[in-house]
Scaffold this motif. Structure first.
Motif, mmCIF file in Angstrom:
data_model
loop_
_atom_site.group_PDB
_atom_site.id
_atom_site.type_symbol
_atom_site.label_atom_id
_atom_site.label_comp_id
_atom_site.label_asym_id
_atom_site.label_seq_id
_atom_site.Cartn_x
_atom_site.Cartn_y
_atom_site.Cartn_z
ATOM 1 N N VAL A 132 5.227 12.354 3.926
ATOM 2 C CA VAL A 132 5.743 12.356 2.550
ATOM 3 C C VAL A 132 5.083 11.238 1.748
ATOM 4 O O VAL A 132 4.681 11.428 0.591
ATOM 5 C CB VAL A 132 7.274 12.193 2.544
ATOM 6 C CG1 VAL A 132 7.782 12.077 1.107
ATOM 7 C CG2 VAL A 132 7.935 13.361 3.250
ATOM 8 N N ALA A 133 4.942 10.059 2.353
ATOM 9 C CA ALA A 133 4.295 8.933 1.681
ATOM 10 C C ALA A 133 2.858 9.268 1.306
ATOM 11 O O ALA A 133 2.390 8.942 0.206
ATOM 12 C CB ALA A 133 4.339 7.692 2.563
ATOM 13 N N ALA A 134 2.130 9.942 2.242
ATOM 14 C CA ALA A 134 0.738 10.303 1.985
ATOM 15 C C ALA A 134 0.639 11.252 0.795
ATOM 16 O O ALA A 134 -0.228 11.113 -0.078
ATOM 17 C CB ALA A 134 0.121 10.933 3.230
ATOM 18 N N SER A 135 1.543 12.229 0.738
ATOM 19 C CA SER A 135 1.518 13.213 -0.351
ATOM 20 C C SER A 135 1.814 12.550 -1.702
ATOM 21 O O SER A 135 1.125 12.785 -2.704
ATOM 22 C CB SER A 135 2.552 14.310 -0.065
ATOM 23 O OG SER A 135 2.646 15.206 -1.145
ATOM 24 N N ARG A 136 2.851 11.692 -1.709
ATOM 25 C CA ARG A 136 3.222 11.032 -2.959
ATOM 26 C C ARG A 136 2.144 10.036 -3.414
ATOM 27 O O ARG A 136 1.853 9.916 -4.615
ATOM 28 C CB ARG A 136 4.565 10.322 -2.790
ATOM 29 C CG ARG A 136 5.727 11.290 -2.630
ATOM 30 C CD ARG A 136 7.044 10.563 -2.397
ATOM 31 N NE ARG A 136 8.143 11.522 -2.229
ATOM 32 C CZ ARG A 136 9.404 11.191 -1.933
ATOM 33 N NH1 ARG A 136 9.726 9.896 -1.776
ATOM 34 N NH2 ARG A 136 10.333 12.114 -1.799
ATOM 35 N N ALA A 137 1.564 9.341 -2.464
ATOM 36 C CA ALA A 137 0.531 8.368 -2.804
ATOM 37 C C ALA A 137 -0.702 9.057 -3.375
ATOM 38 O O ALA A 137 -1.300 8.585 -4.349
ATOM 39 C CB ALA A 137 0.163 7.545 -1.581
ATOM 40 N N TYR A 159 -2.362 9.269 8.145
ATOM 41 C CA TYR A 159 -2.814 8.166 7.315
ATOM 42 C C TYR A 159 -2.311 8.365 5.886
ATOM 43 O O TYR A 159 -2.482 9.430 5.286
ATOM 44 C CB TYR A 159 -4.339 8.083 7.326
ATOM 45 C CG TYR A 159 -4.914 7.119 6.309
ATOM 46 C CD1 TYR A 159 -4.699 5.747 6.430
ATOM 47 C CD2 TYR A 159 -5.659 7.598 5.240
ATOM 48 C CE1 TYR A 159 -5.210 4.860 5.514
ATOM 49 C CE2 TYR A 159 -6.183 6.702 4.302
ATOM 50 C CZ TYR A 159 -5.958 5.334 4.449
ATOM 51 O OH TYR A 159 -6.473 4.461 3.533
ATOM 52 N N ALA A 160 -1.677 7.345 5.315
ATOM 53 C CA ALA A 160 -1.182 7.391 3.934
ATOM 54 C C ALA A 160 -2.003 6.407 3.101
ATOM 55 O O ALA A 160 -1.779 5.184 3.198
ATOM 56 C CB ALA A 160 0.293 7.049 3.869
ATOM 57 N N ASP A 201 9.801 -3.189 5.702
ATOM 58 C CA ASP A 201 11.135 -2.830 6.186
ATOM 59 C C ASP A 201 11.253 -1.338 6.433
ATOM 60 O O ASP A 201 12.295 -0.712 6.179
ATOM 61 C CB ASP A 201 12.213 -3.282 5.198
ATOM 62 C CG ASP A 201 12.244 -4.788 5.025
ATOM 63 O OD1 ASP A 201 11.876 -5.494 5.988
ATOM 64 O OD2 ASP A 201 12.627 -5.259 3.926
ATOM 65 N N GLY A 202 10.141 -0.725 6.874
ATOM 66 C CA GLY A 202 10.153 0.687 7.212
ATOM 67 C C GLY A 202 9.959 1.620 6.030
ATOM 68 O O GLY A 202 9.848 2.836 6.203
ATOM 69 N N ILE A 203 9.906 1.084 4.810
ATOM 70 C CA ILE A 203 9.730 1.890 3.594
ATOM 71 C C ILE A 203 8.277 1.820 3.155
ATOM 72 O O ILE A 203 7.670 0.754 3.146
ATOM 73 C CB ILE A 203 10.636 1.395 2.453
ATOM 74 C CG1 ILE A 203 12.107 1.378 2.897
ATOM 75 C CG2 ILE A 203 10.451 2.234 1.194
ATOM 76 C CD1 ILE A 203 12.666 2.754 3.200
ATOM 77 N N PHE A 204 7.721 2.979 2.783
ATOM 78 C CA PHE A 204 6.339 3.032 2.293
ATOM 79 C C PHE A 204 6.301 2.644 0.802
ATOM 80 O O PHE A 204 7.135 3.077 0.004
ATOM 81 C CB PHE A 204 5.763 4.436 2.475
ATOM 82 C CG PHE A 204 5.303 4.712 3.874
ATOM 83 C CD1 PHE A 204 3.976 4.496 4.243
ATOM 84 C CD2 PHE A 204 6.198 5.187 4.834
ATOM 85 C CE1 PHE A 204 3.547 4.766 5.539
ATOM 86 C CE2 PHE A 204 5.781 5.451 6.134
ATOM 87 C CZ PHE A 204 4.458 5.233 6.481
ATOM 88 N N TYR A 205 5.299 1.826 0.462
ATOM 89 C CA TYR A 205 5.066 1.402 -0.922
ATOM 90 C C TYR A 205 3.652 1.795 -1.346
ATOM 91 O O TYR A 205 2.711 1.749 -0.540
ATOM 92 C CB TYR A 205 5.208 -0.120 -1.069
ATOM 93 C CG TYR A 205 6.635 -0.607 -1.037
ATOM 94 C CD1 TYR A 205 7.294 -0.952 -2.210
ATOM 95 C CD2 TYR A 205 7.319 -0.716 0.172
ATOM 96 C CE1 TYR A 205 8.606 -1.415 -2.180
ATOM 97 C CE2 TYR A 205 8.632 -1.158 0.211
ATOM 98 C CZ TYR A 205 9.266 -1.510 -0.974
ATOM 99 O OH TYR A 205 10.573 -1.948 -0.932
ATOM 100 N N PHE A 206 3.541 2.218 -2.591
ATOM 101 C CA PHE A 206 2.220 2.505 -3.159
ATOM 102 C C PHE A 206 1.625 1.210 -3.719
ATOM 103 O O PHE A 206 2.328 0.407 -4.334
ATOM 104 C CB PHE A 206 2.337 3.532 -4.283
ATOM 105 C CG PHE A 206 1.036 3.844 -4.984
ATOM 106 C CD1 PHE A 206 0.176 4.804 -4.484
ATOM 107 C CD2 PHE A 206 0.662 3.166 -6.137
ATOM 108 C CE1 PHE A 206 -1.029 5.093 -5.124
ATOM 109 C CE2 PHE A 206 -0.533 3.434 -6.776
ATOM 110 C CZ PHE A 206 -1.378 4.408 -6.266
ATOM 111 N N ILE A 207 0.325 1.007 -3.530
ATOM 112 C CA ILE A 207 -0.355 -0.156 -4.099
ATOM 113 C C ILE A 207 -1.789 0.223 -4.436
ATOM 114 O O ILE A 207 -2.464 0.923 -3.667
ATOM 115 C CB ILE A 207 -0.335 -1.357 -3.124
ATOM 116 C CG1 ILE A 207 -0.949 -2.580 -3.819
ATOM 117 C CG2 ILE A 207 -1.038 -1.025 -1.815
ATOM 118 C CD1 ILE A 207 -0.738 -3.874 -3.056
#
Length: 394
Positions: free
Chosen positions: A47-52, A6-7, A14-20
């Motif tokens: 990676v998205a979860a860590s960055r978010a 879970y992120a 389009d397959g790319i994770f975005y922060f919101i």
């Protein structure tokens, strides 16, 4: 089956994770939007979860600091300055709490000192401080530095302004900032207080009108005999400012039992005076007395002396000046204007050895010295004695 990761605070496009993340209501005033959204530049959930989570943690810390800035500290009103001491990561630093920017200062200045003042006063404060905002930004006053003051000076010089104009602008800025800071109880060192520039640069010296030119103009006024010429003749032998003359009511013109004429320069709703010393009574002689008689004969009591310049709520002194100066070009040397009659009046009174304080009273100039503020000044009869000495026979 691979374990789902879970992120938080993300969505996929389009397959790319975005922060919101939505901006909290209590700090939203610091932003131009209601939410923050940007690409995390990864397709991997872990990676998205860590960055978010890292971005969310940074925002939480920053929003906490913004909220603290808006909280009134206990006993803050007892501080001698506008700075408070905050400990961060074990270090003590000074943090400014001043929230007074340049436009706030203008609002405070006009709200207090602008009461009862004319539009010219208000425009000058707004326009001159507007230069600061234009060239330096609408900064908090504790952010203003000498570099900002020099930047404003350089910009005004680049615009081709005369030294006298720059002096007036900087003087207004100093007054506005100092007054607002004083009203708010802020300890403020004004960087606009000592700015160097050439005060004589491009300054046009207003030449006095010479005696033979005054006589020529007065003779022409008598010959043409209309309201514009009455205005010129009235100023020529009285030393009045053109705005003072253009805004006269016929009731301001007084005739005593001996036939002597004088004019009261007093403030009116349609025409205010430049300074408190401007309120005065001037004995009229020569062409000024002639003009006053022609005005009374034409307009009668209870009306404007110059109706054409008083068609609105405010006397149109600029129009009066333009009309008079346009006509005078045929009679006066280049570089001499309507205002030159006022300079001439001082020279003419000096020539008959008129005391300086009487000269000041006739012209409405400020007189230096505490003692000069006592009493009611010289009686009109004394003023007339010297005015009679400078009258020209036309």
């Amino acid at each position: 089956m691979p374990k789902y990761i879970y992120a938080p605070h993300t969505f996929v496009k389009d397959g790319i994770f975005y922060f919101i993340r939505r901006i909290p209501v209590d700090v939203r005033k610091h932003y131009t939007a209601t939410k923050i959204s940007h690409s995390l530049k990864t397709r991997l959930p872990q990676v998205a979860a860590s960055r978010a989570m890292r971005t969310a943690s940074q925002l939480d810390e920053y929003w906490y600091q913004l909220k603290c800035q808006d909280v009134q500290l206990p006993g803050q009103h007892l501080l001698k300055t506008s700075s408070i001491v905050v400990s961060r990561h074990g270090h003590t630093t000074d943090v400014k709490t001043t929230t007074l920017n340049v436009s706030d200062c203008v609002e405070i200045y006009l709200g207090q000192k602008g009461v009862g003042k004319g539009d010219t006063f208000k425009r000058a404060a707004t326009r001159n401080c507007g230069y600061v905002i234009k060239y330096c930004g609408n900064l908090y006053i504790d952010q203003l530095t000498k570099a900002h003051a020099n930047k404003l000076r350089d910009a005004l010089v680049a615009k081709g302004m005369a030294g006298s104009s720059i002096a007036r602008i900087l003087g207004t800025v100093r007054s506005v900032l100092n007054f607002a800071a004083s009203e708010e109880g802020i300890d403020f060192r004004n960087p606009f207080g000592s700015v160097y520039f050439d005060r004589s640069a491009k300054v046009q010296v207003r030449s006095p009108v010479q005696a033979h030119d005054i006589k020529i103009v007065q003779a022409a006024c008598h010959k043409m005999d209309d309201d514009v010429r009455w205005l010129v003749a009235l100023v020529a032998d009285s030393g009045m400012r053109i705005a003072e003359a253009a805004g006269l009511s016929c009731e301001d013109i007084q005739v005593d039992d001996d036939g002597n004429i004088s004019v009261q320069i007093i403030p009116h709703p349609w025409r205010r005076l430049k300074t408190s010393q401007s309120e005065r009574t001037i004995p009229l002689v020569g062409s000024s007395a002639w003009a006053a008689k022609r005005i009374l004969a034409s307009q009668g009591q209870g009306s404007f002396a110059f109706p054409r310049y008083n068609k609105t709520d405010v006397t149109n002194a600029n129009s009066a000046s333009a009309a008079a100066n346009k006509w005078l070009r045929a009679y006066l040397p280049e570089g001499t204007s309507m205002h030159g009659f006022r300079h001439s009046m001082r020279d003419r009174l000096r020539a008959v050895e008129c005391p300086a304080d009487i000269v000041d009273q006739i012209g409405g100039w400020g007189t230096v010295g505490v003692g000069q503020s006592y009493g009611s000044g010289y009686p009109v009869a004394v003023l007339r004695k010297y005015m009679d000495k400078i009258s020209y026979n036309i």
